[in-house]
Scaffold this motif. Structure first.
Motif, PDB file in Angstrom:
ATOM      1  N   PHE A  13       0.820  -1.211   0.000  1.00 12.94           N
ATOM      2  CA  PHE A  13       0.000   0.000   0.000  1.00 12.94           C
ATOM      3  C   PHE A  13       0.857   1.265   0.000  1.00 12.94           C
ATOM      4  O   PHE A  13       0.554   2.230  -0.704  1.00 12.94           O
ATOM      5  CB  PHE A  13      -0.933   0.025   1.203  1.00 12.94           C
ATOM      6  N   MET A  14       1.915   1.258   0.786  1.00 10.31           N
ATOM      7  CA  MET A  14       2.773   2.443   0.870  1.00 10.31           C
ATOM      8  C   MET A  14       3.516   2.661  -0.460  1.00 10.31           C
ATOM      9  O   MET A  14       3.670   3.802  -0.902  1.00 10.31           O
ATOM     10  CB  MET A  14       3.767   2.306   2.022  1.00 10.31           C
ATOM     11  N   ALA A  15       3.957   1.579  -1.096  1.00 13.71           N
ATOM     12  CA  ALA A  15       4.605   1.700  -2.401  1.00 13.71           C
ATOM     13  C   ALA A  15       3.610   2.222  -3.438  1.00 13.71           C
ATOM     14  O   ALA A  15       3.969   3.025  -4.313  1.00 13.71           O
ATOM     15  CB  ALA A  15       5.185   0.357  -2.842  1.00 13.71           C
ATOM     16  N   PHE A  16       2.357   1.800  -3.328  1.00  9.75           N
ATOM     17  CA  PHE A  16       1.314   2.282  -4.231  1.00  9.75           C
ATOM     18  C   PHE A  16       1.111   3.783  -4.068  1.00  9.75           C
ATOM     19  O   PHE A  16       1.122   4.530  -5.051  1.00  9.75           O
ATOM     20  CB  PHE A  16      -0.001   1.533  -3.976  1.00  9.75           C
ATOM     21  N   SER A  17       0.939   4.227  -2.815  1.00  7.10           N
ATOM     22  CA  SER A  17       0.693   5.659  -2.600  1.00  7.10           C
ATOM     23  C   SER A  17       1.904   6.498  -2.976  1.00  7.10           C
ATOM     24  O   SER A  17       1.760   7.596  -3.518  1.00  7.10           O
ATOM     25  CB  SER A  17       0.268   5.936  -1.158  1.00  7.10           C
ATOM     26  N   MET A  38       2.108   6.533  -6.814  1.00 10.22           N
ATOM     27  CA  MET A  38       1.041   7.383  -7.332  1.00 10.22           C
ATOM     28  C   MET A  38       1.383   8.857  -7.122  1.00 10.22           C
ATOM     29  O   MET A  38       1.158   9.685  -7.996  1.00 10.22           O
ATOM     30  CB  MET A  38      -0.283   7.049  -6.651  1.00 10.22           C
ATOM     31  N   ASN A  39       1.959   9.184  -5.977  1.00 13.28           N
ATOM     32  CA  ASN A  39       2.340  10.559  -5.677  1.00 13.28           C
ATOM     33  C   ASN A  39       3.495  11.027  -6.568  1.00 13.28           C
ATOM     34  O   ASN A  39       3.488  12.158  -7.044  1.00 13.28           O
ATOM     35  CB  ASN A  39       2.733  10.669  -4.205  1.00 13.28           C
ATOM     36  N   ASN A  40       4.482  10.154  -6.778  1.00 18.32           N
ATOM     37  CA  ASN A  40       5.680  10.554  -7.516  1.00 18.32           C
ATOM     38  C   ASN A  40       5.575  10.372  -9.031  1.00 18.32           C
ATOM     39  O   ASN A  40       6.153  11.155  -9.774  1.00 18.32           O
ATOM     40  CB  ASN A  40       6.890   9.763  -7.023  1.00 18.32           C
ATOM     41  N   ILE A  41       4.871   9.357  -9.487  1.00 19.03           N
ATOM     42  CA  ILE A  41       4.827   9.014 -10.907  1.00 19.03           C
ATOM     43  C   ILE A  41       3.482   9.356 -11.532  1.00 19.03           C
ATOM     44  O   ILE A  41       3.416   9.822 -12.649  1.00 19.03           O
ATOM     45  CB  ILE A  41       5.123   7.496 -11.106  1.00 19.03           C
ATOM     46  N   GLY A  42       2.417   9.096 -10.786  1.00 19.87           N
ATOM     47  CA  GLY A  42       1.071   9.305 -11.315  1.00 19.87           C
ATOM     48  C   GLY A  42       0.569   8.051 -12.011  1.00 19.87           C
ATOM     49  O   GLY A  42       1.295   7.066 -12.187  1.00 19.87           O
ATOM     50  N   LEU A  43      -0.685   8.098 -12.413  1.00 16.22           N
ATOM     51  CA  LEU A  43      -1.320   6.935 -13.034  1.00 16.22           C
ATOM     52  C   LEU A  43      -1.512   7.077 -14.540  1.00 16.22           C
ATOM     53  O   LEU A  43      -2.187   6.251 -15.142  1.00 16.22           O
ATOM     54  CB  LEU A  43      -2.683   6.687 -12.368  1.00 16.22           C
TER      55      LEU A  43
END
Length: 163
Positions: A109-113, A116-121
């Motif tokens: 979950f932390m890697a996901f957030s 998402m914060n650094n790279i985006g979707l």
């Protein structure tokens, strides 16, 4: 109520840990663990760039308000589940199972957030690669921390938070 009962009641009140002490300890642990893991993940996502500290703080704050509160709830549920599934197993072994499971789930979950914060979707392949690299880099650190936490700190924290 007699004098002896009144004095026992006041002694119990004196030994009760103030709520703000409990909150401070929990937040301190969250800051150290969450800050170090999101730092590793941000570094894996972006490298050490001019905007690294801003991205790191942004990722950390995102994890602090989303992933970590969910982690406390999840830890309570996983602990109860493991206790129910393995009632005869020793407490240390159950704590180790909880720690390894929590590290794996929370890091995902932390890697996901963080990704998402650094790279985006906008580009799923780039996002997935950033998530996976961050997860793989931080997971050994997380497993080490969770093993130490579940075997030594968690039992003491539970007693402290009940006080």
């Amino acid at each position: 109520m007699n004098t002896q009962t009144a004095s026992l009641a006041t002694e119990a009140d004196k030994k009760k840990t103030p709520l703000w002490h409990k909150i401070t300890v929990v937040l301190g642990i969250m800051f150290v663990i969450g800050g170090s893991l999101t730092g590793i993940m941000t570094y894996m996502n972006l490298g050490y760039t001019d905007g690294f500290f801003y991205s790191w703080m942004s990722s950390f704050l995102t994890a602090l308000v989303t992933v970590m509160p969910a982690g406390f709830i999840l830890m309570a549920l996983v602990t109860k589940l493991v206790e129910k599934l393995f009632p005869t197993m020793g407490e240390q072994k159950r704590n180790l199972i909880v720690g390894i499971g929590m590290a794996s789930v929370m890091e995902s979950f932390m890697a996901f957030s963080t990704a998402m914060n650094n790279i985006g979707l906008s580009n799923f392949d780039v996002f997935y690669s950033a998530w996976l690299h961050a997860l793989i880099a931080a997971l050994p650190v997380s497993l080490l921390i969770s093993t130490i936490m579940s075997m030594t700190v968690k039992p003491k924290m539970e007693r402290f938070l009940r006080s």
